[in-house]
Design an enzyme around this catalytic site. Structure first.
Site, short mmCIF file in Angstrom:
data_model
loop_
_atom_site.label_atom_id
_atom_site.label_comp_id
_atom_site.label_asym_id
_atom_site.label_seq_id
_atom_site.Cartn_x
_atom_site.Cartn_y
_atom_site.Cartn_z
N TRP A 52 4.87 -10.53 -5.35
CA TRP A 52 3.48 -10.75 -5.75
C TRP A 52 3.24 -10.36 -7.20
N ILE A 53 4.14 -10.69 -8.10
CA ILE A 53 3.95 -10.19 -9.46
C ILE A 53 3.14 -11.17 -10.32
N GLU B 211 -4.25 -4.27 -6.56
CA GLU B 211 -4.44 -2.96 -7.21
C GLU B 211 -5.00 -1.92 -6.23
N GLY B 212 -4.50 -2.01 -4.99
CA GLY B 212 -4.93 -1.12 -3.92
C GLY B 212 -6.01 -1.79 -3.08
N SER C 98 0.84 -1.21 0.00
CA SER C 98 0.00 0.00 0.00
C SER C 98 0.87 1.25 0.00
N GLY D 145 -25.68 -25.18 -0.01
CA GLY D 145 -25.55 -26.10 1.13
C GLY D 145 -24.22 -26.84 1.05
N GLU E 221 -9.00 -0.46 1.85
CA GLU E 221 -8.67 0.70 2.69
C GLU E 221 -8.03 1.79 1.83
N1 CAA Z 1 -3.70 9.18 -9.90
C1 CAA Z 1 -2.68 9.96 -10.34
N2 CAA Z 1 -1.70 10.39 -9.53
C2 CAA Z 1 -1.77 10.04 -8.22
C3 CAA Z 1 -2.81 9.24 -7.71
C4 CAA Z 1 -3.80 8.81 -8.60
N3 CAA Z 1 -4.82 8.02 -8.21
N4 CAA Z 1 -2.60 9.04 -6.39
C5 CAA Z 1 -1.48 9.70 -6.09
N5 CAA Z 1 -0.98 10.31 -7.19
C6 CAA Z 1 0.23 11.12 -7.29
C7 CAA Z 1 0.09 12.40 -6.47
O1 CAA Z 1 -0.46 13.42 -7.26
C8 CAA Z 1 1.52 12.69 -6.07
O2 CAA Z 1 2.24 13.28 -7.12
P1 CAA Z 1 2.74 14.82 -7.06
O3 CAA Z 1 3.36 15.01 -5.72
O4 CAA Z 1 3.70 14.90 -8.16
O5 CAA Z 1 1.51 15.63 -7.25
C9 CAA Z 1 2.13 11.30 -5.92
O6 CAA Z 1 1.31 10.41 -6.67
C10 CAA Z 1 2.22 10.84 -4.49
O7 CAA Z 1 0.91 10.90 -3.96
P2 CAA Z 1 0.61 11.01 -2.41
O8 CAA Z 1 1.43 12.11 -1.81
O9 CAA Z 1 -0.86 11.05 -2.27
O10 CAA Z 1 1.22 9.61 -1.90
P3 CAA Z 1 0.87 8.74 -0.65
O11 CAA Z 1 2.07 7.96 -0.37
O12 CAA Z 1 0.28 9.57 0.44
O13 CAA Z 1 -0.35 7.78 -1.14
C11 CAA Z 1 -1.34 6.01 -2.43
C12 CAA Z 1 -0.39 7.21 -2.37
C13 CAA Z 1 -2.65 6.46 -3.07
C14 CAA Z 1 -1.65 5.38 -1.10
C15 CAA Z 1 -0.57 5.04 -3.33
O14 CAA Z 1 0.63 4.69 -2.72
C16 CAA Z 1 -1.35 3.80 -3.71
O15 CAA Z 1 -2.18 3.84 -4.61
N6 CAA Z 1 -1.06 2.63 -3.03
C17 CAA Z 1 -1.61 1.37 -3.45
C18 CAA Z 1 -0.66 0.69 -4.39
C19 CAA Z 1 -1.33 -0.22 -5.35
O16 CAA Z 1 -2.45 0.01 -5.79
N7 CAA Z 1 -0.63 -1.27 -5.75
C20 CAA Z 1 -1.11 -2.15 -6.75
C21 CAA Z 1 0.03 -2.93 -7.35
S1 CAA Z 1 -0.34 -3.61 -8.94
C22 CAA Z 1 -1.35 -4.88 -8.67
O17 CAA Z 1 -1.77 -5.12 -7.59
C23 CAA Z 1 -1.71 -5.71 -9.90
C24 CAA Z 1 -2.53 -6.87 -9.59
O18 CAA Z 1 -2.64 -7.29 -8.50
C25 CAA Z 1 -3.24 -7.58 -10.59
P1 FAD Z 2 0.03 -3.78 3.28
O1 FAD Z 2 0.24 -2.54 2.52
O2 FAD Z 2 1.09 -4.19 4.24
O3 FAD Z 2 -1.35 -3.69 4.03
C1 FAD Z 2 -1.72 -4.53 5.14
C2 FAD Z 2 -3.06 -4.03 5.68
O4 FAD Z 2 -2.91 -2.70 6.18
C3 FAD Z 2 -4.15 -3.95 4.60
O5 FAD Z 2 -5.39 -4.27 5.14
C4 FAD Z 2 -4.12 -2.50 4.20
O6 FAD Z 2 -5.32 -2.04 3.62
C5 FAD Z 2 -3.82 -1.84 5.53
N1 FAD Z 2 -3.24 -0.50 5.34
C6 FAD Z 2 -2.00 -0.19 4.86
N2 FAD Z 2 -1.84 1.14 4.81
C7 FAD Z 2 -2.99 1.70 5.28
C8 FAD Z 2 -3.44 3.04 5.47
N3 FAD Z 2 -2.70 4.09 5.14
N4 FAD Z 2 -4.69 3.22 5.98
C9 FAD Z 2 -5.46 2.18 6.30
N5 FAD Z 2 -5.09 0.88 6.13
C10 FAD Z 2 -3.89 0.65 5.63
N6 FAD Z 2 1.58 -6.03 -7.05
C11 FAD Z 2 2.18 -5.59 -8.18
O7 FAD Z 2 2.90 -4.61 -8.17
N7 FAD Z 2 1.97 -6.24 -9.37
C12 FAD Z 2 1.19 -7.33 -9.45
O8 FAD Z 2 1.03 -7.88 -10.54
C13 FAD Z 2 0.54 -7.80 -8.28
N8 FAD Z 2 -0.24 -8.93 -8.31
C14 FAD Z 2 -0.69 -9.47 -7.15
C15 FAD Z 2 -1.30 -10.71 -7.16
C16 FAD Z 2 -1.69 -11.32 -5.97
C17 FAD Z 2 -2.31 -12.65 -5.99
C18 FAD Z 2 -1.44 -10.66 -4.73
C19 FAD Z 2 -1.80 -11.29 -3.41
C20 FAD Z 2 -0.88 -9.42 -4.73
C21 FAD Z 2 -0.48 -8.81 -5.92
N9 FAD Z 2 0.17 -7.58 -5.93
C22 FAD Z 2 0.77 -7.11 -7.07
C23 FAD Z 2 0.44 -6.89 -4.68
C24 FAD Z 2 -0.77 -6.13 -4.14
O9 FAD Z 2 -1.03 -5.00 -4.91
C25 FAD Z 2 -0.47 -5.78 -2.67
O10 FAD Z 2 -0.53 -6.98 -1.93
C26 FAD Z 2 -1.44 -4.76 -2.12
O11 FAD Z 2 -1.26 -3.51 -2.74
C27 FAD Z 2 -1.32 -4.61 -0.60
O12 FAD Z 2 0.00 -4.46 -0.18
P2 FAD Z 2 0.62 -5.37 1.01
O13 FAD Z 2 0.33 -6.76 0.66
O14 FAD Z 2 2.01 -4.97 1.22
O15 FAD Z 2 -0.25 -4.99 2.26
#
Ligand code: CAA
Ligand code: FAD
Length: 384
Positions: free
Chosen positions: A161-162, A368-369, A137, A344, A372
């Site tokens: 986790w890719i 993908e986030g 996150s 069931g 929370e």
């Molecule tokens: N769209 C565009 N820009 C964004 C944005 C959004 N939704 N959210 C943040 N930004 C930009 C901000 O504008 C800022 O840029 P500038 O300072 O240049 O304006 C920069 O990003 C940093 O933003 P914050 O200061 O808000 O950063 P933060 O650390 O407080 O929070 C967050 C950012 C929204 C929590 C972000 O870290 C987040 O989205 N975390 C979740 C990560 C995630 O979704 N991972 C998914 C991995 S891929 C995956 O999971 C694939 C799969 O499973 C299939």
């Molecule tokens: P953490 O960030 O450690 O979170 C743990 C708990 O704390 C969660 O409940 C979270 O919501 C909560 N938490 C953390 N911060 C906050 C906050 N500020 N406020 C409130 N609650 C909070 N990632 C990629 O980049 N590419 C991929 O292709 C990809 N594929 C995935 C496939 C699978 C099957 C899995 C399991 C994960 C994949 N991910 C991928 C990673 C995925 O995006 C992360 O697992 C996810 O973003 C959460 O991160 P974390 O596991 O480190 O949990």
């Protein structure tokens, strides 16, 4: 953010895509699905066919070998495929909305020629690498480094986790170049499979989406040419966030499909299974479950289509995408649990498919986030 002006009438083309995806799921994905889930077996042949049918580069411009379709078509396809096989739909979602979209929107012409064309046709699958062992996150806390060495970057670190980690031909890797600049010192690099020092790590043994392959990826002194950086120096974090905004619509559609798939199975079963002399559907407790499932799924569908429509109309869709993912993923978890209950004891065994959908649903609240993080995104937009 009301629905005014948004037209949800689906065109002939939309309906054709929906039908093609539904047919593909029934004929190609359903056979062998329990075995693939048990064995964590990647659907290699099915993914190859998805490429042939154009499901892996749906929104990519035809100029680069894609389908040139809109986001609504894309969510319709994801929804149908997810009703049957959410493992296949995550492979599809990552390739379409993270990798292809990211390259098409922000890549150079050379990068598109070299990478987007094979990715859009499914000749090659892509991976999107943001998460790390210590940064999920909290995605700005990158430990992976991309040291600027003049004509190339030297990449070191571990991604976790890719999705498509073991099967991808190319990975978009987010890494820190200049720590002092914090998130504005992060880059996204295109790293080819087989580059010396780039090693595929452990495959995860998962609760759900077991046929998709999830790996850690290890980078040790990996030399990546400068021309493989996406966007200007320091654009990597913005790249990841901008790409994930659209990716979240894909995952919301996946969650919607999981919920709808479980609902369809439960509705059918409730009309076939008899208890106390009548079909269980005739018991009002069961009817009410189904009525509530149908209602909440329809609400999720409206949010998903709305986000897709906003993206297609080039309007701000950040909040809509987060709302769609937050809501649809909760509905997926809830509706699949209800579907197991309606089945069931049969719901608890693998042949009836609903237990798998229940296991698959859970991840939609995490990747993908997390839910929370979606709330954080929504709340920030409320006061922006
Ligand atoms: N769209 C565009 N820009 C964004 C944005 C959004 N939704 N959210 C943040 N930004 C930009 C901000 O504008 C800022 O840029 P500038 O300072 O240049 O304006 C920069 O990003 C940093 O933003 P914050 O200061 O808000 O950063 P933060 O650390 O407080 O929070 C967050 C950012 C929204 C929590 C972000 O870290 C987040 O989205 N975390 C979740 C990560 C995630 O979704 N991972 C998914 C991995 S891929 C995956 O999971 C694939 C799969 O499973 C299939
Ligand atoms: P953490 O960030 O450690 O979170 C743990 C708990 O704390 C969660 O409940 C979270 O919501 C909560 N938490 C953390 N911060 C906050 C906050 N500020 N406020 C409130 N609650 C909070 N990632 C990629 O980049 N590419 C991929 O292709 C990809 N594929 C995935 C496939 C699978 C099957 C899995 C399991 C994960 C994949 N991910 C991928 C990673 C995925 O995006 C992360 O697992 C996810 O973003 C959460 O991160 P974390 O596991 O480190 O949990």
């Amino acid at each position: 953010h009301d629905l005014q002006g948004l037209n949800f009438n689906l065109s002939e083309e939309h309906l054709a895509v929906q039908e093609a995806a539904r047919d593909f799921a029934q004929t190609e994905l359903l056979p062998g699905i329990v075995e693939r889930d048990n064995a964590q077996q990647f659907p290699t042949e099915q993914v190859r066919k998805m490429g042939e049918l154009g499901f892996l580069g749906m929104m990519v411009s035809p100029e680069y070998g894609g389908g040139g379709m809109d986001t609504v078509s894309y969510v319709l396809a994801i929804e149908e495929i997810s009703k049957i096989d959410p493992s296949a739909s995550v492979i599809m979602s990552v390739n379409n909305s993270l990798v292809c979209y990211g390259l098409e929107a922000f890549g150079t012409e050379e990068q598109k020629q070299k990478y987007l064309i094979p990715l859009a046709s499914g000749q090659m699958i892509g991976a999107f690498c943001l998460s790390e062992p210590e940064a999920g996150s909290d995605a700005t806390s990158q430990s992976t480094t991309a040291e600027d060495r003049g004509d190339h970057y030297l990449v070191n670190g571990t991604k976790n986790w890719i999705t498509n980690g073991g099967t991808s031909g190319v990975a978009l890797v987010i890494a820190q170049t200049d720590r002092e600049k914090k998130h504005r010192g992060i880059n996204c690099l295109i790293v080819e499979k087989g580059t010396p020092g780039f090693v595929v790590g452990k495959k995860e043994d998962k609760l759900g989406i077991r046929a998709s392959d999830t790996h850690s990826l290890l980078f040790t002194d990996v030399k990546v040419p400068k021309e493989n950086r996406i966007g200007d120096d320091g654009f990597g974090f913005k790249f990841a966030m901008s790409t994930l905004n659209g990716g979240r619509i894909g995952i919301a559609a996946q969650a919607l499909g999981i919920a709808a798939g479980a609902y369809e199975l439960a509705l059918k079963y409730s009309q076939e299974r008899k208890a106390f002399g009548k079909a269980i559907f005739e018991h009002q407790a069961i009817q009410f479950k189904l009525a509530e499932m149908a209602t909440r799924i329809e609400a999720a569908r409206l949010l998903v289509y709305k986000a897709a429509r906003l993206k297609d109309e080039h309007k701000d869709y950040v909040q809509a995408a987060a709302m769609a993912k937050l809501f649809a993923s909760d509905i997926a978890m809830w509706a699949t649990t209800e579907a197991v209950q309606i089945h069931g004891g049969y719901g608890f065994v693998k042949e009836f498919h609903v237990e798998r959908l229940m296991r698959d649903a859970k991840i939609t609240q995490i990747y993908e986030g997390t839910s929370e993080i979606q709330k954080l995104v929504i709340a920030r937009e409320l006061v922006r």
